[in-house]
Design a protein around this motif. Structure first.
Motif, short mmCIF file in Angstrom:
data_model
loop_
_atom_site.label_atom_id
_atom_site.label_comp_id
_atom_site.label_asym_id
_atom_site.label_seq_id
_atom_site.Cartn_x
_atom_site.Cartn_y
_atom_site.Cartn_z
N SER A 11 0.83 -1.21 0.00
CA SER A 11 0.00 0.00 0.00
C SER A 11 0.86 1.26 0.00
CB SER A 11 -0.93 0.01 1.22
OG SER A 11 -1.87 -1.03 1.15
N GLU A 21 -7.12 -2.14 4.09
CA GLU A 21 -8.00 -1.04 3.67
C GLU A 21 -7.29 0.29 3.92
OE1 GLU A 21 -10.86 -1.22 2.15
OE2 GLU A 21 -11.07 -3.41 2.22
N SER A 43 -4.77 -0.34 -3.95
CA SER A 43 -4.96 -1.71 -4.43
C SER A 43 -3.74 -2.12 -5.23
CB SER A 43 -6.20 -1.82 -5.32
OG SER A 43 -7.37 -1.49 -4.60
#
Length: 231
Positions: free
Chosen positions: A182, A203, A207
């Motif tokens: 990330s 999260e 992505s």
């Protein structure tokens, strides 16, 4: 994913199995080696993040020693100074995942420079790579020491751009750590996430561009990309 001019790998948990130290841990507390290794690794990561936020950098080897001392106290499994030193030495000799040596050879044969960008100290990276016999696979071994802060801070990801003399958009970043993938994606790298355990991706608003289950699959995919680019 066209125009990739190099591949940048994370080291710990991506190319090398941090839990290969579990067997050594088990020699001190029989049946608890895996548990020690899991807590040790989690606390090691937390200490890199916390020290980055605190602006209180120590090298990765010190963070690793501190994390092991915490683990011993937290689990109430005593480790004297000699035991802690011996286990930290084992961390300098962790083993590559089984598919890694052959996959790296295939990737190197494609003519792309391969680099490691790690939170490990200069000594840690060199020691791990040398112990595995994989040193000749890499053109660059890049340490967060040069930025005096740990990933996922952007200044660490910038180091690979500088060393390989490429914009990050031309370098494929490979990590099995979703937080690291990330961070690299946020910085601007195209990212391949190695998801060996079938986990959900973090999260964090990012992505991965590609997901594989092992480095062998990355080599397969890169070979296919190379064929397409030359056709």
């Amino acid at each position: 994913m066209k125009n990739i001019r190099g591949i940048v790998f994370d080291l710990y948990g991506t190319l090398f199995d941090v839990h290969s130290v579990a067997a050594a841990c088990d020699t001190y507390h029989r049946g608890r080696g895996r548990e020690i290794s899991l807590v040790w690794r989690q606390k090691q990561l937390e200490y890199t993040w916390l020290r980055s936020l605190m602006g209180d950098y120590v090298d990765f080897e010190q963070a690793t020693r501190d994390a092991l001392a915490f683990t011993s106290r937290q689990l109430q499994l005593p480790l004297d100074e000699a035991a802690r030193t011996a286990l930290c030495e084992e961390y300098l000799k962790i083993k590559p995942y089984p598919e890694v040596p052959d996959a790296l050879a295939r990737l190197q044969a494609m003519g792309l420079p391969l680099a490691i960008l790690s939170n490990g100290s200069v000594n840690s990276i060199r020691s791990v790579v040398a112990a595995s016999g994989l040193g000749l696979r890499f053109k660059h071994l890049i340490s967060a020491d040069d930025a005096q802060i740990f990933k996922p801070h952007s200044s660490v990801y910038k180091l690979a751009e500088q060393q390989l003399n490429c914009d990050c958009s031309e370098l494929l970043f490979v990590s099995s750590n979703a937080w690291d993938a990330s961070g690299a994606r946020h910085f601007g790298y195209p990212v391949c996430w190695i998801n060996r355990a079938g986990n959900a991706f973090d999260e964090l608003g990012q992505s991965p561009d590609h997901v594989v289950q092992g480095l062998d699959q990355l080599a397969d995919w890169m070979a296919a990309q190379l064929i397409v680019s030359r056709s």
